[in-house]
Design a protein around this motif. Structure first.
Motif, PDB file in Angstrom:
ATOM      1  N   TRP A   9       0.843  -1.192   0.000  1.00  0.00           N
ATOM      2  CA  TRP A   9       0.000   0.000   0.000  1.00  0.00           C
ATOM      3  C   TRP A   9       0.886   1.252   0.000  1.00  0.00           C
ATOM      4  O   TRP A   9       1.866   1.333   0.749  1.00  0.00           O
ATOM      5  N   GLU A  10       0.565   2.215  -0.859  1.00  0.00           N
ATOM      6  CA  GLU A  10       1.281   3.472  -1.018  1.00  0.00           C
ATOM      7  C   GLU A  10       2.697   3.281  -1.582  1.00  0.00           C
ATOM      8  O   GLU A  10       3.489   4.219  -1.570  1.00  0.00           O
ATOM      9  N   ASN A  11       3.001   2.104  -2.084  1.00  0.00           N
ATOM     10  CA  ASN A  11       4.263   1.880  -2.790  1.00  0.00           C
ATOM     11  C   ASN A  11       3.963   2.134  -4.271  1.00  0.00           C
ATOM     12  O   ASN A  11       3.754   1.201  -5.056  1.00  0.00           O
ATOM     13  N   GLU A  12       3.922   3.410  -4.631  1.00  0.00           N
ATOM     14  CA  GLU A  12       3.320   3.826  -5.903  1.00  0.00           C
ATOM     15  C   GLU A  12       4.321   4.028  -7.034  1.00  0.00           C
ATOM     16  O   GLU A  12       3.927   4.085  -8.200  1.00  0.00           O
ATOM     17  N   ASP A  13       5.596   4.170  -6.728  1.00  0.00           N
ATOM     18  CA  ASP A  13       6.594   4.314  -7.777  1.00  0.00           C
ATOM     19  C   ASP A  13       6.861   2.939  -8.375  1.00  0.00           C
ATOM     20  O   ASP A  13       7.303   2.025  -7.667  1.00  0.00           O
ATOM     21  N   PRO A  14       6.576   2.736  -9.678  1.00  0.00           N
ATOM     22  CA  PRO A  14       6.665   1.385 -10.242  1.00  0.00           C
ATOM     23  C   PRO A  14       8.024   0.725 -10.069  1.00  0.00           C
ATOM     24  O   PRO A  14       8.103  -0.462  -9.699  1.00  0.00           O
ATOM     25  N   ALA A  18       8.588  -2.594  -7.734  1.00  0.00           N
ATOM     26  CA  ALA A  18       9.110  -3.842  -8.287  1.00  0.00           C
ATOM     27  C   ALA A  18      10.390  -4.266  -7.579  1.00  0.00           C
ATOM     28  O   ALA A  18      10.583  -5.450  -7.251  1.00  0.00           O
ATOM     29  N   GLU A  19      11.273  -3.305  -7.305  1.00  0.00           N
ATOM     30  CA  GLU A  19      12.541  -3.619  -6.657  1.00  0.00           C
ATOM     31  C   GLU A  19      12.327  -4.082  -5.221  1.00  0.00           C
ATOM     32  O   GLU A  19      13.014  -5.006  -4.747  1.00  0.00           O
ATOM     33  N   SER A  20      11.384  -3.471  -4.503  1.00  0.00           N
ATOM     34  CA  SER A  20      11.138  -3.893  -3.126  1.00  0.00           C
ATOM     35  C   SER A  20      10.575  -5.310  -3.086  1.00  0.00           C
ATOM     36  O   SER A  20      10.939  -6.103  -2.206  1.00  0.00           O
ATOM     37  N   VAL A  21       9.714  -5.644  -4.035  1.00  0.00           N
ATOM     38  CA  VAL A  21       9.183  -7.007  -4.100  1.00  0.00           C
ATOM     39  C   VAL A  21      10.300  -7.993  -4.412  1.00  0.00           C
ATOM     40  O   VAL A  21      10.430  -9.049  -3.757  1.00  0.00           O
ATOM     41  N   ARG A  22      11.125  -7.686  -5.385  1.00  0.00           N
ATOM     42  CA  ARG A  22      12.237  -8.571  -5.721  1.00  0.00           C
ATOM     43  C   ARG A  22      13.160  -8.756  -4.526  1.00  0.00           C
ATOM     44  O   ARG A  22      13.561  -9.881  -4.186  1.00  0.00           O
ATOM     45  N   GLY A  39      -2.945   0.518  -7.406  1.00  0.00           N
ATOM     46  CA  GLY A  39      -2.389   0.938  -8.687  1.00  0.00           C
ATOM     47  C   GLY A  39      -1.003   0.388  -8.984  1.00  0.00           C
ATOM     48  O   GLY A  39      -0.294   0.933  -9.836  1.00  0.00           O
ATOM     49  N   ASN A  40      -0.617  -0.686  -8.292  1.00  0.00           N
ATOM     50  CA  ASN A  40       0.753  -1.193  -8.475  1.00  0.00           C
ATOM     51  C   ASN A  40       0.808  -2.683  -8.787  1.00  0.00           C
ATOM     52  O   ASN A  40       1.867  -3.307  -8.659  1.00  0.00           O
ATOM     53  N   GLU A  41      -0.306  -3.262  -9.202  1.00  0.00           N
ATOM     54  CA  GLU A  41      -0.295  -4.704  -9.476  1.00  0.00           C
ATOM     55  C   GLU A  41       0.732  -5.064 -10.553  1.00  0.00           C
ATOM     56  O   GLU A  41       1.414  -6.086 -10.441  1.00  0.00           O
ATOM     57  N   ALA A  42       0.839  -4.246 -11.590  1.00  0.00           N
ATOM     58  CA  ALA A  42       1.809  -4.548 -12.645  1.00  0.00           C
ATOM     59  C   ALA A  42       3.230  -4.524 -12.098  1.00  0.00           C
ATOM     60  O   ALA A  42       4.060  -5.390 -12.433  1.00  0.00           O
ATOM     61  N   ALA A  43       3.538  -3.546 -11.246  1.00  0.00           N
ATOM     62  CA  ALA A  43       4.882  -3.459 -10.661  1.00  0.00           C
ATOM     63  C   ALA A  43       5.144  -4.636  -9.726  1.00  0.00           C
ATOM     64  O   ALA A  43       6.265  -5.177  -9.697  1.00  0.00           O
ATOM     65  N   VAL A  44       4.143  -5.031  -8.958  1.00  0.00           N
ATOM     66  CA  VAL A  44       4.299  -6.208  -8.093  1.00  0.00           C
ATOM     67  C   VAL A  44       4.603  -7.429  -8.946  1.00  0.00           C
ATOM     68  O   VAL A  44       5.500  -8.227  -8.630  1.00  0.00           O
ATOM     69  N   GLY A  45       3.863  -7.572 -10.037  1.00  0.00           N
ATOM     70  CA  GLY A  45       4.123  -8.695 -10.936  1.00  0.00           C
ATOM     71  C   GLY A  45       5.526  -8.666 -11.507  1.00  0.00           C
ATOM     72  O   GLY A  45       6.179  -9.717 -11.632  1.00  0.00           O
ATOM     73  N   GLU A  46       6.014  -7.479 -11.850  1.00  0.00           N
ATOM     74  CA  GLU A  46       7.372  -7.363 -12.371  1.00  0.00           C
ATOM     75  C   GLU A  46       8.397  -7.786 -11.316  1.00  0.00           C
ATOM     76  O   GLU A  46       9.400  -8.440 -11.630  1.00  0.00           O
ATOM     77  N   LYS A 217       4.467  -2.656   5.107  1.00  0.00           N
ATOM     78  CA  LYS A 217       5.061  -2.065   3.913  1.00  0.00           C
ATOM     79  C   LYS A 217       6.501  -1.667   4.221  1.00  0.00           C
ATOM     80  O   LYS A 217       6.790  -1.135   5.292  1.00  0.00           O
ATOM     81  N   ALA A 218       7.380  -1.930   3.290  1.00  0.00           N
ATOM     82  CA  ALA A 218       8.759  -1.453   3.390  1.00  0.00           C
ATOM     83  C   ALA A 218       9.295  -1.341   1.976  1.00  0.00           C
ATOM     84  O   ALA A 218       8.961  -2.152   1.115  1.00  0.00           O
ATOM     85  N   THR A 219      10.123  -0.332   1.747  1.00  0.00           N
ATOM     86  CA  THR A 219      10.685  -0.138   0.411  1.00  0.00           C
ATOM     87  C   THR A 219      12.205  -0.272   0.388  1.00  0.00           C
ATOM     88  O   THR A 219      12.754  -0.770  -0.586  1.00  0.00           O
ATOM     89  N   SER A 220      12.869   0.137   1.440  1.00  0.00           N
ATOM     90  CA  SER A 220      14.326   0.035   1.443  1.00  0.00           C
ATOM     91  C   SER A 220      14.760  -1.362   1.882  1.00  0.00           C
ATOM     92  O   SER A 220      14.062  -2.038   2.652  1.00  0.00           O
TER      93      SER A 220
END
Length: 263
Positions: A9-14, A18-22, A39-46, A217-220
């Motif tokens: 949630w709120e991880n909106e930069d594609p 994608a990098e945080s998921v990887r 709005g980030n399903e495509a990035a999650v998939g990537e 949620k975490a991005t770094s």
């Protein structure tokens, strides 16, 4: 369902999403949560596709937004979500809120259809109170697998935790760090200092002790790793009791939602 996942949630930069998921998957996470409205399903998939982890080993969840809960829209938008995610099926598909176009008798049979077609393995609900869950159980052919709600030391959801235990579904905590508020609370900070760990780890370990799955949620990479390390933290009975005694009962997300049934 793995008991610690990555929330998006709120991880909106594609690219960042994608990098945080990887990063999370290659670190050991096996549960990723998203939603149509994020709005980030495509990035999650990537991110899933880029990770050196087989898709079959990833527990992937998404949610159908409230404007898409008419039966024909459930099916059409779920198919669109799968296309964005780049997968044949998700492991868990949630009703995001019992609101908007949600009508149990109309909406939920469409979720059963998606199970029958093999597009989702499980049906979940989100932001449901006990009576909403029980109505869903009555209508669905598939079991209600999980209810995802805001849960953390300041919004402990004792009523819903007991209801989940009684009725045999999972409780999943979004915003398990109270949007950062756990970092500043004296009790959480004291417990963390005594164990030389972060307040985030304490909050996540407390949820695990309660049998609640958390999806922070975490991005770094540093925050993703810090959350992951909570899995090895076992809190003492005294520490758990101190956190249990926190009496703020405050939600950080949608603070005006819901009556007293939440606690």
């Amino acid at each position: 369902m793995p008991t610690l996942g990555l929330g998006t949630w709120e991880n909106e930069d594609p690219a960042q999403c994608a990098e945080s998921v990887r990063t999370a998957l290659e670190m050991g996470y096996r549960h990723v949560d998203t939603a149509q409205i994020y709005g980030n399903e495509a990035a999650v998939g990537e991110g899933i596709d880029a990770a050196a982890v087989d898709r079959e080993n990833v527990f992937l969840a998404t949610k159908v937004w409230i404007s898409n809960l008419a039966p024909e829209d459930v099916v059409a938008t779920a198919e669109a979500s799968l296309e964005k995610l780049g997968v044949d099926a998700v492991d868990l598909l949630y009703v995001h809120w019992p609101a908007g176009e949600y009508d149990p008798e109309e909406t939920l049979p469409a979720f059963d259809e998606l199970v029958d077609r093999g597009l989702t393995e499980r049906v979940g609900v989100s932001n449901f109170e006990p009576h909403h869950v029980e109505r869903a159980m009555d209508v669905l052919d598939a079991p209600v697998f999980a209810n995802q709600v805001e849960t953390h030391p300041f919004c402990q959801q004792s009523t819903l935790r007991a209801h989940a235990d009684e009725h045999g579904y999972e409780l999943v905590a979004y915003s398990p760090l109270a949007r950062g508020s756990v970092f500043d609370h004296d009790v959480v900070r004291d417990v963390a200092a005594a164990r030389d760990v972060s307040p985030a780890q304490v909050s996540l370990a407390w949820l695990a002790e309660k049998g609640v799955t958390a999806i922070p949620k975490a991005t770094s990479e540093a925050h993703i790793r810090d959350n992951w390390e909570s899995r090895s933290l076992e809190l003492s009975a005294e520490a758990v009791a101190r956190i249990d005694a926190i009496e703020r009962h405050r939600r950080e997300v949608n603070p005006d939602f819901g009556p007293d049934a939440w606690e």
